[in-house]
Design a protein around this motif. Sequence first.
Motif, PDB file in Angstrom:
ATOM      1  N   UNK A 136      39.576 112.612  60.280  1.00  0.00           N
ATOM      2  CA  UNK A 136      39.982 113.195  61.563  1.00  0.00           C
ATOM      3  C   UNK A 136      38.707 113.465  62.352  1.00  0.00           C
ATOM      4  N   UNK A 137      38.848 113.814  63.595  1.00  0.00           N
ATOM      5  CA  UNK A 137      37.703 114.098  64.467  1.00  0.00           C
ATOM      6  C   UNK A 137      37.540 115.610  64.574  1.00  0.00           C
ATOM      7  N   UNK A 138      36.317 116.066  64.340  1.00  0.00           N
ATOM      8  CA  UNK A 138      36.001 117.492  64.442  1.00  0.00           C
ATOM      9  C   UNK A 138      34.975 117.715  65.550  1.00  0.00           C
ATOM     10  N   UNK A 139      34.886 118.943  66.025  1.00  0.00           N
ATOM     11  CA  UNK A 139      33.901 119.269  67.053  1.00  0.00           C
ATOM     12  C   UNK A 139      32.481 118.979  66.577  1.00  0.00           C
ATOM     13  N   UNK A 140      32.195 119.266  65.300  1.00  0.00           N
ATOM     14  CA  UNK A 140      30.853 119.031  64.783  1.00  0.00           C
ATOM     15  C   UNK A 140      30.493 117.544  64.845  1.00  0.00           C
ATOM     16  N   UNK A 141      31.497 116.684  64.643  1.00  0.00           N
ATOM     17  CA  UNK A 141      31.268 115.238  64.727  1.00  0.00           C
ATOM     18  C   UNK A 141      30.879 114.843  66.147  1.00  0.00           C
ATOM     19  N   UNK A 142      31.651 115.286  67.112  1.00  0.00           N
ATOM     20  CA  UNK A 142      31.401 114.925  68.513  1.00  0.00           C
ATOM     21  C   UNK A 142      30.051 115.467  68.974  1.00  0.00           C
ATOM     22  N   UNK A 143      29.742 116.683  68.599  1.00  0.00           N
ATOM     23  CA  UNK A 143      28.462 117.276  69.011  1.00  0.00           C
ATOM     24  C   UNK A 143      27.284 116.475  68.456  1.00  0.00           C
ATOM     25  N   UNK A 144      27.353 116.085  67.195  1.00  0.00           N
ATOM     26  CA  UNK A 144      26.252 115.338  66.590  1.00  0.00           C
ATOM     27  C   UNK A 144      26.165 113.924  67.156  1.00  0.00           C
ATOM     28  N   UNK A 145      27.298 113.327  67.473  1.00  0.00           N
ATOM     29  CA  UNK A 145      27.279 111.981  68.043  1.00  0.00           C
ATOM     30  C   UNK A 145      26.724 112.021  69.465  1.00  0.00           C
ATOM     31  N   UNK A 146      27.003 113.098  70.199  1.00  0.00           N
ATOM     32  CA  UNK A 146      26.386 113.263  71.514  1.00  0.00           C
ATOM     33  C   UNK A 146      24.873 113.431  71.380  1.00  0.00           C
ATOM     34  N   UNK A 147      24.436 114.174  70.372  1.00  0.00           N
ATOM     35  CA  UNK A 147      23.004 114.327  70.128  1.00  0.00           C
ATOM     36  C   UNK A 147      22.358 112.992  69.749  1.00  0.00           C
ATOM     37  N   UNK A 148      23.090 112.174  69.004  1.00  0.00           N
ATOM     38  CA  UNK A 148      22.567 110.851  68.659  1.00  0.00           C
ATOM     39  C   UNK A 148      22.365 110.001  69.913  1.00  0.00           C
ATOM     40  N   UNK A 149      23.253 110.145  70.877  1.00  0.00           N
ATOM     41  CA  UNK A 149      23.104 109.397  72.135  1.00  0.00           C
ATOM     42  C   UNK A 149      21.834 109.817  72.868  1.00  0.00           C
ATOM     43  N   UNK A 150      21.586 111.123  72.906  1.00  0.00           N
ATOM     44  CA  UNK A 150      20.361 111.597  73.545  1.00  0.00           C
ATOM     45  C   UNK A 150      19.132 111.074  72.811  1.00  0.00           C
ATOM     46  N   UNK A 151      19.190 111.065  71.483  1.00  0.00           N
ATOM     47  CA  UNK A 151      18.064 110.558  70.691  1.00  0.00           C
ATOM     48  C   UNK A 151      17.864 109.066  70.933  1.00  0.00           C
ATOM     49  N   UNK A 152      18.951 108.336  71.112  1.00  0.00           N
ATOM     50  CA  UNK A 152      18.857 106.895  71.350  1.00  0.00           C
ATOM     51  C   UNK A 152      18.256 106.603  72.723  1.00  0.00           C
ATOM     52  N   UNK A 153      18.650 107.380  73.719  1.00  0.00           N
ATOM     53  CA  UNK A 153      18.200 107.134  75.089  1.00  0.00           C
ATOM     54  C   UNK A 153      16.807 107.685  75.360  1.00  0.00           C
ATOM     55  N   UNK A 154      16.438 108.771  74.677  1.00  0.00           N
ATOM     56  CA  UNK A 154      15.224 109.474  75.085  1.00  0.00           C
ATOM     57  C   UNK A 154      14.243 109.831  73.965  1.00  0.00           C
ATOM     58  N   UNK A 155      14.624 109.645  72.694  1.00  0.00           N
ATOM     59  CA  UNK A 155      13.793 110.171  71.617  1.00  0.00           C
ATOM     60  C   UNK A 155      13.403 109.145  70.558  1.00  0.00           C
ATOM     61  N   UNK A 156      13.460 107.868  70.900  1.00  0.00           N
ATOM     62  CA  UNK A 156      12.931 106.837  70.006  1.00  0.00           C
ATOM     63  C   UNK A 156      13.887 106.287  68.975  1.00  0.00           C
TER      64      UNK A 156
END
Length: 261
Positions: A136-156
């Motif tokens: 199932x989808x949890x808030x912790x999953x979405x939050x970490x996946x959003x952080x992964x997007x920021x890391x992909x776009x801006x953090x190498x």
Amino acid sequence: MHTHLLWRDRQIRIEYAWVGSSNPAAPVMVFLHEGLGSVALWRDFPDQLCQRLGMRGLVYSRPGYGQSTPRAQDEHWGVDFMHRQAWEVLPALLSQLSVNKPWLFGHSDGGSIALLYAARHPDQCSGAIVVAPHIMVEDISINSIQMAREAYLHQGLRERLSRYHDEVDSAFFGWNDIWLSPEFRHWSIQAELAAIRCPLLAIQGEDDEYGTLEQVYGIRVVLPETTVLSLPGCGHSPHRDQPLILTEMVEEFVLPLLSGA
């Protein structure tokens, strides 16, 4: 190595590798990678595990990943993308490579795919080990996946992942876009779990940043005979964080079943 499959009226290339035992009669364990994984990103874990178990290991990159056919620029994965992998691509690959009644080892999204395959093909799966699966989808999953997007776009993160994928944007955004889409928030495979008949081991790190322990305990609610284990001091990737402990857990579960004990 590569093989080609006909999927959705087009030919796709699948990168794969055999590891572990060289005995062609040995049982096969198929490794199903995470949402950003590939053959190369497993590193030597599948080989080391299969050597310990006396099994052959089949490791492959799903379409969009590694050296497999990349996702087309205008191709957007749907909410059912893991169902399609479990019910269409994986059976076609096993048929192409003449693999019958495999064991499955799935991590993260790959764990969900393993569960879906075992549910759809209850007589064609010898057993499954799912590590940090999503049911199932949890808030912790979405939050970490959003952080992964920021890391992909801006953090190498893009540069680091580009070592493992021929088309790194195909791999990242195919996974990230659908997980962050509003329609995916209600995704669940809990209803499918009841059809699983094979022995099942579910493992999760207690510090998993992509899901709570409700993911693995939720499997046991539906399938009470599931063996559930948690790893203290471990994050989302036990095969990287605690490979020796994970190997021992899998060995203790699998070997008695292989020997018929």
